[in-house]
Scaffold this active site. Sequence first.
Site, PDB file in Angstrom:
ATOM      1  CG  ASP A  67      -0.144  -0.410   2.561  1.00 13.97           C
ATOM      2  OD1 ASP A  67       1.002  -0.418   2.644  1.00 13.97           O
ATOM      3  OD2 ASP A  67      -0.961  -0.666   3.546  1.00 13.97           O
ATOM      4  CG  ASN A 136      -8.967  -1.919  12.234  1.00 15.29           C
ATOM      5  OD1 ASN A 136      -7.777  -2.580  11.836  1.00 15.29           O
ATOM      6  ND2 ASN A 136      -9.273  -0.645  11.824  1.00 15.29           N
ATOM      7  CG  HIS A 138      -5.659  -2.341   9.066  1.00 14.52           C
ATOM      8  ND1 HIS A 138      -5.909  -1.447   9.892  1.00 14.52           N
ATOM      9  CD2 HIS A 138      -4.347  -2.466   8.581  1.00 14.52           C
ATOM     10  CE1 HIS A 138      -4.661  -0.979  10.068  1.00 14.52           C
ATOM     11  NE2 HIS A 138      -3.838  -1.340   9.145  1.00 14.52           N
ATOM     12  CD  GLU A 143      -8.544   0.689   8.049  1.00 12.90           C
ATOM     13  OE1 GLU A 143      -8.607  -0.452   8.808  1.00 12.90           O
ATOM     14  OE2 GLU A 143      -8.155   1.839   8.528  1.00 12.90           O
TER      15      GLU A 143
HETATM   16  C1  GLP Z   1      -0.444   0.181   8.870  1.00 15.62           C
HETATM   17  C2  GLP Z   1      -0.173  -0.634   7.461  1.00 15.62           C
HETATM   18  C3  GLP Z   1      -0.416  -2.103   7.510  1.00 15.62           C
HETATM   19  C4  GLP Z   1       0.551  -2.569   8.932  1.00 15.62           C
HETATM   20  C5  GLP Z   1      -0.320  -1.900  10.120  1.00 15.62           C
HETATM   21  C6  GLP Z   1       0.471  -2.190  11.468  1.00 15.62           C
HETATM   22  O1  GLP Z   1      -1.460   0.413   8.595  1.00 15.62           O
HETATM   23  N1  GLP Z   1      -0.771  -0.232   6.127  1.00 15.62           N
HETATM   24  O2  GLP Z   1       0.395  -3.024   6.532  1.00 15.62           O
HETATM   25  O3  GLP Z   1       0.281  -3.762   9.098  1.00 15.62           O
HETATM   26  O4  GLP Z   1       0.137  -0.478   9.927  1.00 15.62           O
HETATM   27  O5  GLP Z   1       1.456  -1.571  11.869  1.00 15.62           O
HETATM   28  P1  GLP Z   1       2.382  -1.695  12.957  1.00 15.62           P
HETATM   29  O6  GLP Z   1       3.245  -3.024  12.686  1.00 15.62           O
HETATM   30  O7  GLP Z   1       3.398  -0.412  13.186  1.00 15.62           O
HETATM   31  O8  GLP Z   1       1.701  -2.006  14.131  1.00 15.62           O
END
Ligand code: GLP
Length: 266
Positions: A67, A136, A138, A143
């Site tokens: 993304d 959540n 995702h 989402e």
């Molecule tokens: C963002 C990214 C996800 C990732 C998530 C969790 O939203 N788009 O791909 O898994 O963050 O991030 P973290 O590892 O910092 O908790």
Amino acid sequence: MRVVIKDTPAEAARYAADVFTRQLLGQPGSVLGLATGSTPLLLYEELIERCRLGALSFREASTFNLDEYLGLGATHPQSYRYFMDQALFDRIDIDKTRTHFPDAASPDPQKAARDYERCLRDAGGVDLQLLGIGANGHIGFNEPYSSLGSRTRVKTLTAQTVADNARFFSEDEFQPQLALTMGIGTILEARRIVLLATGPAKASAIKQSVEGPITAKCPASALQLHPAATVILDIEAAGALEDPALFRHIEKQDQALSPSANGVAS
Ligand code: GLP
């Protein structure tokens, strides 16, 4: 779905690094799907070190990130391209022309989404996809209530995700609330998937993803449909699972049967 529980985030990262190492040794031209966030950083450090020691090479590999924030160009310090350059690409032997992101700075994001899908298809699809998980549930920026069959497209981020990711932005800095993301259907087409989650903030999402039901309310629960998905956890992220001992038992049996087969079965 295979669930692997390690004692610490560092051990979880090493286990995931073993999966990537095996993939690249077996198929140096692999197409890797990569993720941002703080969770993969230990894994990326481990891969950088192995690359430095000559134990693996990314020279023939290509990558597709999940993304990108809508409207941010590649040189923007908050873009995921910039993040990946700093965290991994500038520190390994990869050919950066083979590292791909959805073109989130395009004036026509819908076309950029279609182009990304085409580029992925032309590359032969993802061999090994890395995922993190949002609190959540995702994956990528899919989402809750994203279609389980969705393709790369523009998504609006939830207030929770915006708040969770606010730590990466300074107080007065613009924080995008839209992103271009691979869809859940796109992600599920990867030949193998590894989801890495650590820390107590992920425990509830992991419980819902692993124990089900499969529901758009928890996008990561769609991984239950995938024939080769491995969920790698530290003790804290596994903390809400009903029966973590079962997964530890299965893992021990698998290791005894085939000590070098980390994460191959599901
Ligand atoms: C963002 C990214 C996800 C990732 C998530 C969790 O939203 N788009 O791909 O898994 O963050 O991030 P973290 O590892 O910092 O908790």
